[in-house]
Design a protein around this motif. Structure first.
Motif, PDB file in Angstrom:
ATOM      1  N   ALA A 237       1.052  -1.043  -0.124  1.00 34.70           N
ATOM      2  CA  ALA A 237       0.240  -0.245   0.142  1.00 34.70           C
ATOM      3  C   ALA A 237       0.640   1.308  -0.077  1.00 34.70           C
ATOM      4  N   ARG A 238       2.162   1.202  -1.074  1.00 31.20           N
ATOM      5  CA  ARG A 238       2.611   2.209  -0.916  1.00 31.20           C
ATOM      6  C   ARG A 238       3.131   3.067  -2.726  1.00 31.20           C
ATOM      7  N   PRO A 239       2.409   3.331  -3.281  1.00 38.63           N
ATOM      8  CA  PRO A 239       1.923   3.589  -4.643  1.00 38.63           C
ATOM      9  C   PRO A 239       3.200   4.855  -5.056  1.00 38.63           C
ATOM     10  N   TYR A 240       3.470   5.368  -3.503  1.00 33.49           N
ATOM     11  CA  TYR A 240       4.212   7.049  -4.176  1.00 33.49           C
ATOM     12  C   TYR A 240       4.343   7.204  -2.865  1.00 33.49           C
ATOM     13  N   GLY A 241       6.518   7.763  -3.023  1.00 38.03           N
ATOM     14  CA  GLY A 241       6.440   8.317  -1.279  1.00 38.03           C
ATOM     15  C   GLY A 241       7.563   6.746  -1.193  1.00 38.03           C
ATOM     16  N   ASP A 257      -5.657   7.472  -3.934  1.00 38.77           N
ATOM     17  CA  ASP A 257      -5.689   8.108  -5.676  1.00 38.77           C
ATOM     18  C   ASP A 257      -4.919   7.793  -6.511  1.00 38.77           C
ATOM     19  N   LEU A 258      -4.363   6.030  -6.615  1.00 38.53           N
ATOM     20  CA  LEU A 258      -3.913   5.616  -7.321  1.00 38.53           C
ATOM     21  C   LEU A 258      -5.399   5.656  -8.394  1.00 38.53           C
ATOM     22  N   PHE A 259      -6.295   4.936  -7.749  1.00 36.75           N
ATOM     23  CA  PHE A 259      -7.016   4.340  -8.208  1.00 36.75           C
ATOM     24  C   PHE A 259      -7.896   5.503  -8.513  1.00 36.75           C
ATOM     25  N   VAL A 260      -8.034   6.405  -8.375  1.00 45.94           N
ATOM     26  CA  VAL A 260      -8.788   7.811  -8.978  1.00 45.94           C
ATOM     27  C   VAL A 260      -7.583   8.276 -10.347  1.00 45.94           C
ATOM     28  N   LEU A 261      -6.874   8.493 -10.043  1.00 49.82           N
ATOM     29  CA  LEU A 261      -5.966   8.805 -10.983  1.00 49.82           C
ATOM     30  C   LEU A 261      -5.596   7.935 -12.078  1.00 49.82           C
ATOM     31  N   ALA A 262      -6.286   6.714 -12.188  1.00 50.98           N
ATOM     32  CA  ALA A 262      -5.922   5.744 -12.758  1.00 50.98           C
ATOM     33  C   ALA A 262      -7.568   5.501 -14.321  1.00 50.98           C
ATOM     34  N   ALA A 263      -8.219   5.999 -13.226  1.00 56.33           N
ATOM     35  CA  ALA A 263      -9.954   6.356 -13.746  1.00 56.33           C
ATOM     36  C   ALA A 263      -9.430   7.665 -14.864  1.00 56.33           C
ATOM     37  N   LEU A 264      -8.811   9.118 -13.989  1.00 58.07           N
ATOM     38  CA  LEU A 264      -8.951   9.616 -15.145  1.00 58.07           C
ATOM     39  C   LEU A 264      -7.664   9.861 -16.744  1.00 58.07           C
ATOM     40  N   SER A 325      -0.095   5.597 -13.763  1.00 60.17           N
ATOM     41  CA  SER A 325      -0.546   6.599 -12.574  1.00 60.17           C
ATOM     42  C   SER A 325       0.389   6.871 -11.265  1.00 60.17           C
ATOM     43  N   ALA A 326       1.353   5.838 -11.239  1.00 62.95           N
ATOM     44  CA  ALA A 326       2.075   6.139  -9.652  1.00 62.95           C
ATOM     45  C   ALA A 326       3.215   6.739 -10.823  1.00 62.95           C
ATOM     46  N   ARG A 327       3.503   7.414 -11.842  1.00 60.64           N
ATOM     47  CA  ARG A 327       4.262   8.239 -11.954  1.00 60.64           C
ATOM     48  C   ARG A 327       4.669   9.283 -11.823  1.00 60.64           C
ATOM     49  N   ILE A 328       2.799   9.736 -12.063  1.00 61.70           N
ATOM     50  CA  ILE A 328       2.442  10.875 -12.520  1.00 61.70           C
ATOM     51  C   ILE A 328       1.998  11.367 -10.699  1.00 61.70           C
ATOM     52  N   LEU A 329       2.083  10.743  -9.900  1.00 62.36           N
ATOM     53  CA  LEU A 329       1.440  10.701  -8.004  1.00 62.36           C
ATOM     54  C   LEU A 329       3.026  10.973  -7.726  1.00 62.36           C
ATOM     55  N   ASN A 330       4.430  10.263  -8.255  1.00 59.08           N
ATOM     56  CA  ASN A 330       5.178  10.314  -7.402  1.00 59.08           C
ATOM     57  C   ASN A 330       6.335  12.244  -8.317  1.00 59.08           C
ATOM     58  N   LEU A 331       5.368  12.738  -9.042  1.00 61.23           N
ATOM     59  CA  LEU A 331       6.103  13.511  -9.714  1.00 61.23           C
ATOM     60  C   LEU A 331       6.516  15.084  -8.126  1.00 61.23           C
ATOM     61  N   PRO A 332       7.114  16.112  -8.599  1.00 59.77           N
ATOM     62  CA  PRO A 332       7.117  16.703  -7.830  1.00 59.77           C
ATOM     63  C   PRO A 332       6.128  17.874  -7.432  1.00 59.77           C
ATOM     64  N   LEU A 333       5.477  18.737  -6.527  1.00 58.65           N
ATOM     65  CA  LEU A 333       4.043  19.118  -6.287  1.00 58.65           C
ATOM     66  C   LEU A 333       4.249  19.958  -7.718  1.00 58.65           C
ATOM     67  N   PRO A 334       4.956  21.265  -8.351  1.00 57.07           N
ATOM     68  CA  PRO A 334       4.938  21.530  -9.274  1.00 57.07           C
ATOM     69  C   PRO A 334       4.684  20.788 -10.538  1.00 57.07           C
ATOM     70  N   GLU A 335       5.137  19.795 -11.131  1.00 56.25           N
ATOM     71  CA  GLU A 335       5.054  19.027 -12.588  1.00 56.25           C
ATOM     72  C   GLU A 335       3.326  17.910 -11.570  1.00 56.25           C
ATOM     73  N   LEU A 336       3.287  17.622 -10.674  1.00 55.39           N
ATOM     74  CA  LEU A 336       2.325  17.239 -10.654  1.00 55.39           C
ATOM     75  C   LEU A 336       1.574  17.946 -10.865  1.00 55.39           C
ATOM     76  N   PHE A 370      -3.693  15.089  -2.958  1.00 51.66           N
ATOM     77  CA  PHE A 370      -4.189  14.745  -4.111  1.00 51.66           C
ATOM     78  C   PHE A 370      -6.107  16.092  -4.314  1.00 51.66           C
ATOM     79  N   ARG A 371      -6.665  15.390  -3.177  1.00 51.93           N
ATOM     80  CA  ARG A 371      -7.765  15.734  -4.036  1.00 51.93           C
ATOM     81  C   ARG A 371      -8.438  17.307  -3.475  1.00 51.93           C
ATOM     82  N   HIS A 372      -7.339  18.029  -2.712  1.00 53.46           N
ATOM     83  CA  HIS A 372      -7.580  19.356  -2.556  1.00 53.46           C
ATOM     84  C   HIS A 372      -6.875  19.647  -4.024  1.00 53.46           C
TER      85      HIS A 372
END
Length: 622
Positions: A237-241, A257-264, A325-336, A370-372
């Motif tokens: 249960a550590r898809p990022y960080g 977060d991972l599953f929501v982003l996968a839907a997008l 999905s994990a690659r996007i979540l692991n980006l620094p905040l500005p790039e995310l 992520f939600r914000h």
């Protein structure tokens, strides 16, 4: 009457990671029994049943667990390890299946969420072949629980992608036919070797029978080190960080977060195809997304429509989807933010049915950051509010701090409730709606920290069931949220932080201690005699004196226990229409709510906290 269960003459020790259906297959093969006979003997089904329900895969309930342990000689911990239950804190679909929206009392609810394989499974041929020991040479290796988690796409031990279909019949492995939800396929078939395919393509010819433990492996079945590392992190249960001190709730949020982003990603495919680990995996995902029919977890669903929030067919397509999905979540905040903006700018309308549970999951279970970020971008992309037809959750998770359930009064103080009601536009003051909210918030605070259902939380607080039915699950707030951008989860977190900062008071002990407390008539007489103004003697047994004693007693009891005065022992049983108006009028006078109240009522009103403190001190010194 059910006969006592007897221990089997021979059993097997469960293999590491083995699932319940695989254990039954191996044990039936060892005992030369058809699986259905073993299912009945071990208590997994009643003697008249012809198949075991799929909910046994979620967890074993009390009676089934006791019978299964008695007959197999297995410990309850080992038996539950054969089910999804150990993954309830780390894999959101399991939490949905076992916990739902009402609390944290696990129970198989007959709900089969997406991203959870219940009618087929993936598999690793090398794992099914066993480790070479004598027992595994005879009966094969384990069918593993994690293969049923649709986010599992690789076997880290053998460094290979999982297989989805039988190489002979071409159907998904262990495929349940029709619309049933069963634990295993063809349980009446004579004991096949556990690694053989049990799929039936022609009823006259019987099961396929192909050996799945000898499926051909190619170079394409070898995931990269990065994908294997991702798979290892997903299983934890550590898809990022990189935090090693991640608690189970944070892991649950991040997997969401991972599953929501996968839907997008699915909804905007092939926009992010350039982020796939390799062109071949991008093609695999493209093939899965273009594949006719619903995802494996929805295969026999009545709503057999395209769902962006669901899993995809193949292990390699799943690897591509989750890796992006994990690659996007692991980006620094500005790039995310830039990547999320790119995806959300291309997404279909929010009210498209193909989103499924995406927005509910985002609001309920995603991590706060992520939600914000997603909600802000959705506000810009779609200026109108998010769809309000999605029901608010009846259970709001505490994301940071905790508190003792004993510290929650039955009737939440108004200043606590205003942390939520004020941002939603509720005016100050008393009203039936605000009273209902204060009751509801108290029950939800108990539910959030203990995992009780709402009904159990109300019982814990002493709220009458009829009152609970009246306020439902945050119903006044839900109505207020229509067209409002307030985030109820964030407000609820602020409330829990505030509660955690308060001086601890054991209201649960007080409710028990003062369950039958009423003001002695002699005490009221002394209070009246001490009135500094004109002496006012109340004749014992007079109607006026009785009304005043009942009202003062109810308000003192309310301060002692942190409960509504309507629940005071003096006012029980509750009248059908609520407290009689004559008593309510006295109460309002004593609360200082009548601008024309008499000085004597002011005297009693001011005396309330001191008298309650005196009662508490007297009780504490007894």
């Amino acid at each position: 009457m059910r006969r006592p269960f007897e221990q089997l003459p021979r059993s097997l020790s469960p293999l590491p990671g083995e699932d319940l259906h695989g254990f039954v297959l191996r044990l039936a093969h060892r005992l030369d029994l058809t699986p259905i006979v073993l299912l009945r003997h071990t208590g997994l089904i009643d003697p008249h049943r012809h198949s075991a329900p799929a909910r046994r895969m979620f967890m074993l309930e009390k009676d089934e667990l006791a019978a299964f342990c008695t007959t197999t000689g297995m410990s309850p911990q080992d038996a539950q390890a054969l089910t999804f239950k150990p993954h309830v804190d780390s894999y959101p679909p399991v939490a949905t299946a076992l916990l739902g929206l009402r609390g944290l009392s696990p129970a198989p609810r007959g709900v089969f969420p997406v991203w959870l394989l219940t009618t087929s499974t993936r598999y690793c041929p090398s794992c099914l072949a066993g480790d070479g020991s004598a027992i595994q040479q005879r009966h094969g290796g384990p069918w593993k629980v994690v293969w049923r988690l649709a986010a599992t796409f690789a076997c880290p031990e053998h460094r290979s992608f999982l297989h989805t279909t039988c190489p002979a019949c071409g159907l998904p492995a262990q495929r349940i036919r029709g619309r049933s939800r069963s634990l295993m396929v063809e349980p009446h078939t004579d004991p096949l070797h556990p690694s053989r395919c049990r799929n039936v393509t022609d009823p006259e010819q019987g099961p396929c029978g192909a050996r799945l433990d000898s499926a051909h492996l190619t170079d394409n079945d070898n995931p990269s080190d990065d994908l294997l590392n991702l798979q290892h992190r997903l299983l934890r249960a550590r898809p990022y960080g990189t935090s090693s001190a991640l608690d189970s709730l944070a892991g649950h949020n991040r997997m969401t977060d991972l599953f929501v982003l996968a839907a997008l990603i699915r909804a905007t495919w092939p926009l992010t195809a350039d982020l796939a680990p390799s062109p071949s995996l991008a093609r695999a995902l493209d093939h899965d997304i273009g594949r006719p029919g619903p995802a494996p977890s929805l295969r026999i669903s009545a709503t057999a429509q395209k769902r962006w929030d669901s899993d995809v067919f193949s292990a390699r397509g799943t690897a591509a989807l989750l890796a992006i999905s994990a690659r996007i979540l692991n980006l620094p905040l500005p790039e995310l933010r830039l990547e999320l903006r790119r995806v959300i700018a291309a997404m279909p309308p929010l009210d498209d049915a193909a989103w499924g549970q995406t927005w509910l999951n985002l609001r309920r279970d995603s991590s706060p950051l992520f939600r914000h970020e997603v909600l802000q971008l959705l506000d810009q992309r779609f200026p109108r509010p998010l769809p309000t037809h999605v029901a608010l959750p009846g259970f709001l998770l505490i994301r940071r701090r905790s508190y003792s359930p004993k510290a929650i009064p039955q009737f939440l103080p108004e200043e606590w409730a205003e942390i939520i009601t004020a941002p939603l536009g509720h005016t100050s003051g008393r009203s039936p709606g605000k009273t209902a909210i204060r009751r509801g918030l108290a029950a939800h605070l108990i539910q959030a920290v203990t995992g009780m259902s709402l009904d159990d939380a109300g019982t814990y607080l002493g709220i009458p069931p009829a009152w609970m039915a009246a306020w439902g699950r945050f119903r006044p707030l839900e109505e207020r949220l229509h067209g409002c951008r307030a985030d109820l989860s964030v407000l609820f977190q602020r409330l829990t932080d505030h509660v955690a900062d308060q001086r601890a008071v054991d209201y649960a002990a007080r409710r028990k201690r003062f369950a039958n407390w009423t003001l002695p008539e002699s005490d009221l007489q002394r209070i009246v005699e001490n009135y500094p103004g004109r002496r006012r003697l109340l004749a014992r047994g007079s109607q006026r004196g009785a009304r005043m004693r009942v009202g003062f007693s109810a308000l003192v009891w309310s301060q002692l226990t942190g409960s509504e005065w309507r629940l005071a022992p003096d006012l029980q049983p509750l009248p059908v229409e609520g407290v009689a108006m004559v008593d309510a009028g006295v109460i309002h006078q004593l609360q200082g709510r009548n601008p024309d109240h008499q000085p004597f009522y002011t005297y009693l009103h001011d005396l309330l906290p001191d008298y309650a403190s005196t009662v508490l001190e007297g009780e504490d010194h007894q």
